[in-house]
Design a protein around this motif. Structure first.
Motif, mmCIF file in Angstrom:
data_model
loop_
_atom_site.group_PDB
_atom_site.id
_atom_site.type_symbol
_atom_site.label_atom_id
_atom_site.label_comp_id
_atom_site.label_asym_id
_atom_site.label_seq_id
_atom_site.Cartn_x
_atom_site.Cartn_y
_atom_site.Cartn_z
ATOM 1 N N ASP A 114 36.855 34.705 45.764
ATOM 2 C CA ASP A 114 37.289 35.354 44.524
ATOM 3 C C ASP A 114 38.257 34.470 43.735
ATOM 4 O O ASP A 114 38.162 34.363 42.512
ATOM 5 C CB ASP A 114 37.957 36.699 44.812
ATOM 6 N N ASN B 139 37.625 32.907 39.965
ATOM 7 C CA ASN B 139 38.554 33.093 38.842
ATOM 8 C C ASN B 139 39.026 31.750 38.271
ATOM 9 O O ASN B 139 39.152 31.588 37.057
ATOM 10 C CB ASN B 139 39.742 33.953 39.267
ATOM 11 N N TRP C 207 36.008 30.205 36.426
ATOM 12 C CA TRP C 207 35.717 30.965 35.205
ATOM 13 C C TRP C 207 36.735 30.626 34.117
ATOM 14 O O TRP C 207 36.376 30.432 32.957
ATOM 15 C CB TRP C 207 35.704 32.459 35.498
#
Length: 92
Positions: free
Chosen positions: A44, A48, A51
Motif C-alpha cells: 500500500d 501511494n 501514484w
C-alpha cells in the motif's frame, strides 16, 4: 503499469511486528503486527508513493536496486513488492 521494488523487513526490537523500508523509494516505509500484514502495508505504501509520482508533471521513477546489493543487518530480509497501477483514459 507494474512496478517491482525491493523492501527490507526488520523485526521490531520490542514485541511482535515488522518495519518495512524501500531503499529506492525515498521516505516510503510501513509497519505491521506480523510479516504478512507488514508486506501488505508495504504494498500500500509503495502504491501511494508511485501514484503520487505519477501525478507529477514529469514523473521520474528510481532505478531498482538489485537484491544482492542491499546491505542487511542481522534478522533483516528482502522481499520483492509488486504494485500494479491501472491507468484509465481521461474522459475530458
Amino acid at each position: 503499469m507494474t512496478f517491482i521494488y525491493p523492501a527490507v523487513f526488520t523485526p521490531h526490537k520490542e514485541g511482535k511486528g515488522y518495519h518495512a523500508r524501500f531503499p529506492d523509494l525515498e521516505c516510503c516505509e510501513a509497519d505491521g503486527p506480523d510479516l504478512e500484514d507488514a508486506i501488505e502495508n508495504a504494498r500500500d505504501a509503495a502504491y501511494n508513493w508511485l501514484w503520487a509520482e505519477l501525478e507529477e508533471e514529469s514523473p521520474e521513477f528510481p532505478m531498482v536496486t538489485h537484491e544482492e546489493d542491499i546491505l542487511l543487518a542481522p534478522g533483516e530480509e528482502v522481499r520483492q513488492i509488486m504494485t500494479v497501477i491501472r491507468l484509465l483514459p481521461d474522459n475530458d
